[in-house]
Design an enzyme around this catalytic site. Structure first.
Site, mmCIF file in Angstrom:
data_model
loop_
_atom_site.group_PDB
_atom_site.id
_atom_site.type_symbol
_atom_site.label_atom_id
_atom_site.label_comp_id
_atom_site.label_asym_id
_atom_site.label_seq_id
_atom_site.Cartn_x
_atom_site.Cartn_y
_atom_site.Cartn_z
ATOM 1 N N ALA A 37 42.521 42.686 34.647
ATOM 2 C CA ALA A 37 43.671 42.773 33.753
ATOM 3 C C ALA A 37 43.279 42.853 32.286
ATOM 4 C CB ALA A 37 44.577 41.557 33.977
ATOM 5 N N SER A 38 42.086 42.346 31.939
ATOM 6 C CA SER A 38 41.686 42.346 30.538
ATOM 7 C C SER A 38 40.520 43.277 30.233
ATOM 8 C CB SER A 38 41.325 40.925 30.083
ATOM 9 O OG SER A 38 40.270 40.400 30.866
ATOM 10 N N GLY A 68 37.382 46.266 32.152
ATOM 11 C CA GLY A 68 36.803 46.948 33.301
ATOM 12 C C GLY A 68 35.330 47.148 33.074
ATOM 13 N N ALA A 77 46.073 43.724 42.221
ATOM 14 C CA ALA A 77 46.987 44.160 43.280
ATOM 15 C C ALA A 77 48.386 44.447 42.734
ATOM 16 C CB ALA A 77 47.056 43.092 44.365
ATOM 17 N N ASP A 124 40.868 43.437 44.114
ATOM 18 C CA ASP A 124 39.696 42.747 43.584
ATOM 19 C C ASP A 124 39.419 41.417 44.281
ATOM 20 O OD1 ASP A 124 41.885 41.465 42.404
ATOM 21 O OD2 ASP A 124 41.325 41.999 40.356
ATOM 22 N N THR A 125 40.466 40.717 44.698
ATOM 23 C CA THR A 125 40.223 39.468 45.416
ATOM 24 C C THR A 125 39.607 39.726 46.787
ATOM 25 O OG1 THR A 125 42.165 38.544 44.314
ATOM 26 C CG2 THR A 125 41.243 37.280 46.134
ATOM 27 N N THR A 137 41.087 35.803 35.970
ATOM 28 C CA THR A 137 42.412 35.677 35.365
ATOM 29 C C THR A 137 43.339 34.889 36.282
ATOM 30 O OG1 THR A 137 42.128 37.765 34.179
ATOM 31 C CG2 THR A 137 44.377 36.970 34.456
ATOM 32 N N ASN A 196 47.643 31.433 45.416
ATOM 33 C CA ASN A 196 47.510 31.973 44.062
ATOM 34 C C ASN A 196 47.752 30.864 43.041
ATOM 35 O OD1 ASN A 196 47.446 34.625 45.230
ATOM 36 N ND2 ASN A 196 48.187 35.389 43.277
ATOM 37 N N GLN A 237 42.325 32.170 28.682
ATOM 38 C CA GLN A 237 42.226 33.443 27.976
ATOM 39 C C GLN A 237 43.338 33.572 26.931
ATOM 40 O OE1 GLN A 237 42.528 36.007 31.347
ATOM 41 N NE2 GLN A 237 40.364 35.841 31.917
#
Length: 474
Positions: free
Chosen positions: A12-13, A15, A80, A240-241, A262, A299, A307
């Protein structure tokens, strides 16, 4: 040129493009490109700059070539739930709205009232936890706000699916990410046609679900020309998870996993979905995993809170404090007792995370943090207590007693958080590898190339290749 596999790992922040090589049974990684990511407000919604993301993917491929690498395969993973729609001419429709946008407010309640779909029934079908930003709620919000977009849509692609499509021209939905839509049957592992029909969504937009390890095709001629090489585009666990869980070097079946970024995703791998009432009430999710494993997890808000505090302090002073500086401040306030619920939606996208933490403490009649160190210690208290509750609930739901917690991802570098987690949960904590998500992405490619025979062999190589730190409860 050195042959490698290449993971494009987008969070999200930020790559990153990471080249992976296996030599003598050990894995080496080299970051060849990094770029920023984030949301901006567009047409009244928080959106991803998807065009810039797509260009950065290509920029990173060229950077890999320029650094002397010749990727044989490329895999992309991202977060996701978010998606784009394409029309009959394969042009994108509308914006790539981000999951932190407020458009899904009230949608769950509307589904029950207007469609007779209770969350209990929904969960029993898909096994997916309630999050206000689940893809199904986003689609229903879009149906309400812009029905013309759904009417014009011919193809539904999640973010990594879309980036893959731009590279090789093949539209496909990958299983680990598709499962997070809450439109895939927990047992069938395919689109739930009855659910899609009940909600009045166009079934034809959803693509055949492909599994991790599937080769989609080769880079298109245009991309080859831009980056200087050809490669196969292969599906890792595109969520990613899902990739991060692959990189957990678990020692036995009594190891719980924590992907720390994140978001904090705490859970285990199961052979079958758990979709009973107790699991529903606990809001544990059964996300699709590699080789049809189920990632059974909770989650938790995760490092987003830290952050956000760091970014906010940077905006006030002109210089963002480093993570070590924030950790040091927390240590100085180690006795600060207050604790908030990180999973409260008030922390999803507040104007000020610092003020929201203070307000939450005041609302619950706890000491209100003043200095930065107290704010940080409150966040650490909150995260570790949430981890403790999640482990206890996990043990109750699975009937297992877990003896260790394996942390992968960026958060595994935070030794203070790791020790506080061991203290709170009473479990031995094993921290590392840091690049868990990219490594899990690469592992699927390594298995495809024959570098490793299977997942067990690849995980054994992780233990040989990377430092894993151990933290005992104090």
């Amino acid at each position: 040129m050195q042959t490698c596999t290449l993971a494009v790992d987008i969070g999200a922040s930020s790559g990153r493009h990471i080249a992976g090589i296996v030599q003598n049974g050990k894995i080496t990684l080299q970051e060849v490109y990094r770029f920023e990511n984030g949301v901006h407000r567009e047409n009244g919604h928080l959106c991803w700059d998807i065009d810039t993301l797509a260009q950065e993917v290509v920029n990173g491929l060229k950077a890999a070539h320029d650094a002397g690498f010749a990727p044989a395969t490329i895999g992309i993973d991202t977060w996701a739930v978010d998606f784009v729609l394409l029309d009959a001419d394969n042009k994108r429709i509308g914006d790539a709205v981000a999951y932190r946008d407020e458009r899904t407010e009230g949608i769950r309640e509307a589904l029950e009232k207007e469609y007779g779909l209770t969350f209990a029934d929904h969960y029993a079908r898909t096994g997916i936890q309630y999050q206000p930003f689940n893809t199904v709620y986003q689609l229903m919000a879009l149906k309400k706000e812009h029905p013309e977009q759904l009417a014009a849509a011919k193809t539904f692609l999640m973010v990594p699916d879309y980036l893959n499509y731009l590279l090789c021209g093949v539209p496909a939905n990958e299983y680990t990410n598709a499962s997070t839509t809450a439109l895939v049957g927990a047992d069938s592992r395919d689109w739930d046609d009855a659910l899609i029909e009940k909600l009045g969504l166009p079934r034809g937009i959803f693509q055949p679900i492909k599994t991790a390890g599937t080769v989609l095709g080769h880079l298109s001629p245009e991309i080859q020309k831009a980056v200087g090489f050809d490669a196969e585009v292969i599906l890792p666990a595109t969520h990613d998870t899902g990739s991060a869980f692959l990189a957990v070097p678990a020692r036995d079946e009594y190891a719980a996993y924590l992907s720390s970024g994140t978001w904090s995703l705490l859970g285990v791998e199961n052979a079958a979905a758990i979709t009973g009432p107790d699991s529903c009430a606990a809001n544990f999710t059964n996300e699709g995993g590699y080789e049809y494993r189920y990632r059974y997890l909770k989650n938790i808000m995760g490092l987003w809170m830290i952050q956000s505090v760091r970014r906010e302090l940077g905006e006030k002073t002109g210089t963002r404090p480093s993570f070590p500086e924030l950790i040091a401040a927390a240590k100085e306030a180690a006795d600060f007792p207050s604790c908030v619920d990180p999973d409260d939606n008030r922390f999803l996208a507040p104007v000020s995370m610092i003020e929201e933490v203070r307000a939450a403490c005041a609302d619950t009649h706890q000491p209100v943090p003043a200095a930065t160190g107290e704010v940080m210690q409150c966040v650490y208290n909150s995260l570790t207590q949430d981890y403790r509750r999640a482990v206890e609930t996990l043990q109750s739901l699975t009937g297992k007693t877990y003896t260790s917690l394996n942390i992968v991802g960026g958060g595994s570098q935070d030794g203070y958080l790791n020790q506080q987690t061991a203290n709170a949960t009473g479990l031995t904590v094993f921290a590392g590898p840091t690049e868990g998500t990219a490594l899990g992405n690469l592992m699927v490619q390594f298995i495809h190339s024959g570098d490793f025979a299977d997942l067990a062999e690849a995980r054994a190589a992780i233990r040989r290749s990377f430092e894993i730190k151990e933290y005992q409860p104090e």
